[in-house]
Design a protein around this motif. Structure first.
Motif, PDB file in Angstrom:
ATOM      1  N   TRP A 384       0.490  -1.331  -0.097  1.00  0.00           N
ATOM      2  CA  TRP A 384      -0.261  -0.164  -0.007  1.00  0.00           C
ATOM      3  C   TRP A 384       1.126   1.468   0.174  1.00  0.00           C
ATOM      4  O   TRP A 384       1.839   1.227   0.431  1.00  0.00           O
ATOM      5  CB  TRP A 384      -1.193  -0.048   1.527  1.00  0.00           C
ATOM      6  N   ARG A 385       0.185   2.137  -1.064  1.00  0.00           N
ATOM      7  CA  ARG A 385       1.368   3.863  -1.372  1.00  0.00           C
ATOM      8  C   ARG A 385       1.161   4.381   0.493  1.00  0.00           C
ATOM      9  O   ARG A 385       2.518   4.682   0.622  1.00  0.00           O
ATOM     10  CB  ARG A 385       0.931   4.313  -1.542  1.00  0.00           C
ATOM     11  N   VAL A 386       0.455   3.973   0.857  1.00  0.00           N
ATOM     12  CA  VAL A 386       0.616   4.884   2.080  1.00  0.00           C
ATOM     13  C   VAL A 386       1.915   4.507   3.229  1.00  0.00           C
ATOM     14  O   VAL A 386       1.704   5.196   3.917  1.00  0.00           O
ATOM     15  CB  VAL A 386      -0.989   5.367   3.876  1.00  0.00           C
ATOM     16  N   VAL A 387       1.608   2.687   3.400  1.00  0.00           N
ATOM     17  CA  VAL A 387       2.149   2.396   4.700  1.00  0.00           C
ATOM     18  C   VAL A 387       3.777   2.401   3.521  1.00  0.00           C
ATOM     19  O   VAL A 387       5.009   2.463   4.338  1.00  0.00           O
ATOM     20  CB  VAL A 387       2.180   1.065   4.776  1.00  0.00           C
ATOM     21  N   GLU A 388       4.197   2.192   2.560  1.00  0.00           N
ATOM     22  CA  GLU A 388       5.137   2.887   1.951  1.00  0.00           C
ATOM     23  C   GLU A 388       5.649   4.130   1.761  1.00  0.00           C
ATOM     24  O   GLU A 388       6.458   4.053   2.706  1.00  0.00           O
ATOM     25  CB  GLU A 388       5.114   2.647   0.005  1.00  0.00           C
ATOM     26  N   TYR A 389       4.734   4.871   1.986  1.00  0.00           N
ATOM     27  CA  TYR A 389       5.477   6.524   2.755  1.00  0.00           C
ATOM     28  C   TYR A 389       5.714   6.588   3.605  1.00  0.00           C
ATOM     29  O   TYR A 389       7.843   6.823   4.403  1.00  0.00           O
ATOM     30  CB  TYR A 389       4.433   7.093   2.431  1.00  0.00           C
ATOM     31  N   ILE A 390       5.141   5.538   4.468  1.00  0.00           N
ATOM     32  CA  ILE A 390       5.790   5.973   6.291  1.00  0.00           C
ATOM     33  C   ILE A 390       7.013   5.461   6.650  1.00  0.00           C
ATOM     34  O   ILE A 390       7.844   5.304   6.900  1.00  0.00           O
ATOM     35  CB  ILE A 390       4.257   4.862   7.059  1.00  0.00           C
ATOM     36  N   TRP A 391       7.058   3.696   5.969  1.00  0.00           N
ATOM     37  CA  TRP A 391       8.067   3.203   6.118  1.00  0.00           C
ATOM     38  C   TRP A 391       9.005   3.643   5.034  1.00  0.00           C
ATOM     39  O   TRP A 391      10.218   3.367   5.952  1.00  0.00           O
ATOM     40  CB  TRP A 391       7.743   1.612   5.185  1.00  0.00           C
ATOM     41  N   GLN A 392       9.345   4.799   4.266  1.00  0.00           N
ATOM     42  CA  GLN A 392      10.111   5.119   3.472  1.00  0.00           C
ATOM     43  C   GLN A 392      11.166   6.034   4.767  1.00  0.00           C
ATOM     44  O   GLN A 392      12.033   6.549   5.035  1.00  0.00           O
ATOM     45  CB  GLN A 392       9.887   5.777   2.438  1.00  0.00           C
ATOM     46  N   ILE A 393      10.321   7.041   4.762  1.00  0.00           N
ATOM     47  CA  ILE A 393      10.334   8.080   6.336  1.00  0.00           C
ATOM     48  C   ILE A 393      11.070   7.833   7.551  1.00  0.00           C
ATOM     49  O   ILE A 393      11.998   7.749   8.315  1.00  0.00           O
ATOM     50  CB  ILE A 393       9.196   9.298   6.174  1.00  0.00           C
ATOM     51  N   SER A 394      10.647   6.685   7.754  1.00  0.00           N
ATOM     52  CA  SER A 394      10.709   5.871   8.807  1.00  0.00           C
ATOM     53  C   SER A 394      12.685   5.438   8.690  1.00  0.00           C
ATOM     54  O   SER A 394      13.209   5.747   9.488  1.00  0.00           O
ATOM     55  CB  SER A 394      10.275   4.537   9.178  1.00  0.00           C
ATOM     56  N   MET A 395      12.435   4.671   7.559  1.00  0.00           N
ATOM     57  CA  MET A 395      14.204   3.773   7.532  1.00  0.00           C
ATOM     58  C   MET A 395      14.632   5.212   7.548  1.00  0.00           C
ATOM     59  O   MET A 395      16.144   5.276   7.457  1.00  0.00           O
ATOM     60  CB  MET A 395      13.808   2.949   6.209  1.00  0.00           C
ATOM     61  N   VAL A 396      14.686   6.351   6.591  1.00  0.00           N
ATOM     62  CA  VAL A 396      15.930   7.353   6.761  1.00  0.00           C
ATOM     63  C   VAL A 396      15.580   7.558   7.338  1.00  0.00           C
ATOM     64  O   VAL A 396      17.500   8.465   8.195  1.00  0.00           O
ATOM     65  CB  VAL A 396      14.571   8.711   5.840  1.00  0.00           C
ATOM     66  N   GLY A 397      14.699   8.104   8.561  1.00  0.00           N
ATOM     67  CA  GLY A 397      15.702   8.352   9.619  1.00  0.00           C
ATOM     68  C   GLY A 397      16.052   6.694  10.784  1.00  0.00           C
ATOM     69  O   GLY A 397      17.195   7.574  11.164  1.00  0.00           O
ATOM     70  N   LEU A 398      16.156   6.107  10.267  1.00  0.00           N
ATOM     71  CA  LEU A 398      16.803   5.313  11.013  1.00  0.00           C
ATOM     72  C   LEU A 398      17.909   5.032  10.762  1.00  0.00           C
ATOM     73  O   LEU A 398      19.173   4.749  11.033  1.00  0.00           O
ATOM     74  CB  LEU A 398      16.077   3.395  11.077  1.00  0.00           C
ATOM     75  N   ALA A 399      17.663   5.706   9.196  1.00  0.00           N
ATOM     76  CA  ALA A 399      19.476   5.413   8.656  1.00  0.00           C
ATOM     77  C   ALA A 399      20.371   6.591   8.659  1.00  0.00           C
ATOM     78  O   ALA A 399      21.597   6.564   9.691  1.00  0.00           O
ATOM     79  CB  ALA A 399      19.510   5.551   6.929  1.00  0.00           C
ATOM     80  N   ALA A 400      19.593   7.330   9.206  1.00  0.00           N
ATOM     81  CA  ALA A 400      20.111   8.270   9.922  1.00  0.00           C
ATOM     82  C   ALA A 400      20.855   8.175  10.952  1.00  0.00           C
ATOM     83  O   ALA A 400      21.955   8.754  11.598  1.00  0.00           O
ATOM     84  CB  ALA A 400      19.930   9.939   9.231  1.00  0.00           C
ATOM     85  N   GLN A 401      20.110   7.948  11.919  1.00  0.00           N
ATOM     86  CA  GLN A 401      19.969   7.828  13.486  1.00  0.00           C
ATOM     87  C   GLN A 401      21.313   6.489  13.738  1.00  0.00           C
ATOM     88  O   GLN A 401      22.528   6.660  14.495  1.00  0.00           O
ATOM     89  CB  GLN A 401      19.304   6.794  13.919  1.00  0.00           C
ATOM     90  N   LEU A 402      21.534   5.552  12.997  1.00  0.00           N
ATOM     91  CA  LEU A 402      22.472   4.191  13.131  1.00  0.00           C
ATOM     92  C   LEU A 402      23.884   4.739  12.637  1.00  0.00           C
ATOM     93  O   LEU A 402      25.220   4.657  13.245  1.00  0.00           O
ATOM     94  CB  LEU A 402      22.372   3.359  11.941  1.00  0.00           C
ATOM     95  N   MET A 403      24.194   6.186  11.909  1.00  0.00           N
ATOM     96  CA  MET A 403      25.090   6.677  11.605  1.00  0.00           C
ATOM     97  C   MET A 403      25.823   7.362  12.543  1.00  0.00           C
ATOM     98  O   MET A 403      27.161   7.739  12.706  1.00  0.00           O
ATOM     99  CB  MET A 403      25.002   7.617  10.216  1.00  0.00           C
TER     100      MET A 403
END
Length: 649
Positions: A384-403
């Protein structure tokens, strides 16, 4: 693979090595470095010209090696030239008594709790014989003038500025070093002993944008009703975080959304992408494309100047400028080369940016998003597009936080527990606020439209603030008093790099290297935990009361203000105390007795002076701002100017 495909990454790393080398070696090798740099440059040029004349590619190892040595020497030289300590005319080298000085104001008033601050650039000082002496250097003044100062004011200041002092306690924030890396070493508390004597525009471009920024801030103050929305608008749209109340900044820090208030790639990217909505440069003829992209570059740098040229916005502006320059020739530039080249240019311009927390976090977060976010996103692809959008933003935040996790907790000692939730609010919220807020800044003077855009921007900010404060109020919203060692940071990034490379190019040796590193680091931690530590008593320098730690296990706080505990005591205590048991305190007449359990004897103070009744050999150390220094003076008062440490052997 990365080093071979992205040469600017190699160049930047060697330049950084030269900058760090200056920190280790100091300034005494400058002449030698210039001589070597010149010699290697001519040798490099001769070899390149020889290859060109012979139409061959010889010296394949020697030529790159000479280039890397030049970059290391260049890093050392530019750092020397930027360091104010090497300027013989700088205020720091003046020994005579100063009666006053003439200076030009570099910025508008910055309101403090009990005064107003301004940064001045010195022009002349007046010595004890009333002779004017040409001088260089900057000073931070604190005054209480009714009408204040503005950028460009030429002023006479009576009195003598003082050197910024180092911290008085271990692990305390080193404000002196922080300001010196911004090329400022002095401050001056002057009250009203400052007189305007004229006007001099020493930085016309900066002053021009400062006037625009001040006008926009005045319009925001006039049209916004919500005080917290005003503060966030100034921070998010203009990069002015100095006016943030502690309550607001704490909420954003706790929620893990402080990054949206630092003007960076998100903000500049919105501006850059906005112009691509109407015209596609790759569809234009080359002449029109060059003009259009040049205008975009000018607008990006105008916005960077408007927001105060913080390290993060300079990084973003430089990167997008490089991408625009590449697109002028219809090229699709490598993002890694753009990142590395932007860092290279900025560090040549100001090598001390390498020590800026904003610079470090900005590049680490961007690298994390580019490298780690695609790996995380590929783990699950929502339907679902809405879920994908939420997933994309969440992974942006997680990627930045991991680094950025190690370095952010190393500097700030906190970790936002619900950063994934806050990013779902902060990133779309910042995009909407920027989309309405930038037109608002351009249309403030347009009747009806300016007021309407201001109302919409204020409502958006108020709604985002409401959600951020709500996240902050959730139990366990942040983990505080975290202390990471530099060894742990290196270990963490090494393991993270191996994991990333395993996803990109699966090699067994990477897996073995990871396990070996884990075993070595774990063994080192076990050995350090079981090695017998010295019995040491740390007495902190505080303005009121008593604060001390003993034997990595016990502590005492008696009458110390909460603010001083946070900034002067807790950074070192949380790093060294393995368990925290409070010590009792006994008052007997004029005597103060503090039992020390592990030594089975108390610490005596009579009339505030330490009475040495120990059966142990005691070594006493004083904190000199950077390290413990052994002293022979056994006199120790409860009221001390710098922290003391007693080692019992």
């Amino acid at each position: 693979m990365i080093f071979s495909e992205f040469p600017f990454l190699r160049y930047t790393l060697f330049l950084i090595l030269g900058i760090l080398l200056y920190q280790v070696l100091g300034s005494q090798y400058f002449i030698l470095s210039v001589a070597l740099l010149t010699s290697f440059y001519f040798l490099y040029a001769v070899l390149v010209i020889w290859n060109w004349l012979k139409k061959q590619y010889g010296y394949r190892i020697l030529i790159p090696l000479i280039a890397y040595i030049q970059l290391i020497l260049l890093g050392y030289v530019v750092t020397y030239l930027k360091d104010f300590k090497n300027d013989p005319d700088h205020l720091i080298h003046q020994k005579q008594e100063i009666k006053g000085y003439i200076a030009v104001v570099l910025g508008n008033d910055e309101v403090k709790p009990n005064s107003i601050a301004n940064r001045l650039r010195m022009i002349e000082l007046i010595d004890e014989s009333l002779n004017p002496i040409t001088i260089t250097g900057e000073v931070l003044i604190y005054h209480r003038l009714e009408h204040g100062l503005k950028s460009g004011d030429l002023v006479f200041v009576a009195g003598e500025p003082e050197l910024l002092t180092p911290p008085t306690n271990p692990a305390e924030f080193h404000y002196q070093r922080f300001m010196q890396r911004q090329q400022l070493a002095h401050r001056h508390f002057i009250g009203e002993k400052v007189f305007k004597i004229g006007y001099r525009s020493s930085q016309p471009i900066e002053d021009f944008f400062l006037k625009i920024r001040s006008a926009i801030i005045s319009n925001i103050d006039a049209k916004f009703q919500d005080n917290q929305a005003k503060q966030v608008a100034q921070a998010l749209l203009l990069g002015q975080k100095k006016n943030l109340e502690k309550e607001v900044s704490e909420a954003y820090v706790t929620a893990g959304a402080m990054h949206v208030l630092a003007v960076s790639g998100l903000h500049v990217g919105i501006i850059y992408g906005f112009f691509f909505l109407f015209f596609k440069p790759y569809r234009m003829k080359q002449g029109a494309r060059i003009v259009y992209l040049s205008i975009i570059i000018l607008i990006i740098w105008a916005y960077a100047m408007l927001t105060g040229m913080s390290p993060s916005v300079m990084r973003a502006a430089t990167m997008f400028s490089l991408m625009a320059l590449a697109q002028m020739k219809s090229r699709s530039p490598s993002i890694f080369n753009a990142i590395a080249l932007s860092a290279l240019l900025l560090l040549i311009f100001d090598p001390f940016l390498i020590y800026s927390v904003g610079f470090q976090l900005s590049y680490l977060a961007l690298i994390g998003i580019i490298l780690i976010q695609p790996i995380l996103v590929s783990i699950w692809i929502p339907k679902w597009r809405v879920v994908e959008y939420i997933w994309q933003i969440s992974m942006v935040g997680l990627a930045a936080q991991l680094m950025t996790f190690p370095i952010s907790t190393y500097y700030f000692h906190v970790f936002p527990t619900y950063f994934l939730i806050s990013n779902l609010v902060a990133i779309p919220g910042a995009f909407l606020i920027m989309s309405v807020g930038i037109p608002m800044m351009l249309c403030f003077q347009v009747p009806i439209l300016g007021q309407s855009l201001a109302w919409m921007t204020e409502q958006l900010i108020s709604f985002v603030n409401f959600l951020i404060f709500g996240i902050q109020s959730i139990p366990y919203a942040r983990i505080a008093h975290i202390n990471l060692s530099s060894e742990f940071m290196i270990f963490y990034w090494f393991i993270l790099a191996l994991v990333i490379f395993l996803f990109i190019n699966r090699k067994k040796w990477m897996l073995y290297a990871g396990f070996t590193t884990l075993l070595i680091f774990g063994g080192f931690q076990v050995i350090r935990a079981f090695v017998k530590n010295e019995k040491a008593l740390t007495i902190y320098a505080v303005s009121d009361g008593i604060a001390l730690d003993f034997d990595h296990s016990f502590y005492l706080d008696f009458g110390v203000p909460e603010s001083e505990l946070s900034f002067k005591v807790f950074p070192n205590r949380s790093a060294n105390l393995r368990r925290a048991e409070p010590l009792p305190i006994l008052l007997r007449g004029d005597s103060l007795i503090i039992p020390l359990p592990e030594l089975k004897q108390p610490l005596y103070f009579y009339h505030g002076e330490w009475m040495n009744q120990s059966k142990f050999t005691i070594y006493q150390y004083a904190w000199n701002g950077d390290a413990w220094q052994e002293i022979n003076d056994e006199a120790l008062q409860l009221k001390i100017s710098t922290a003391r440490k007693l080692v019992f052997k």
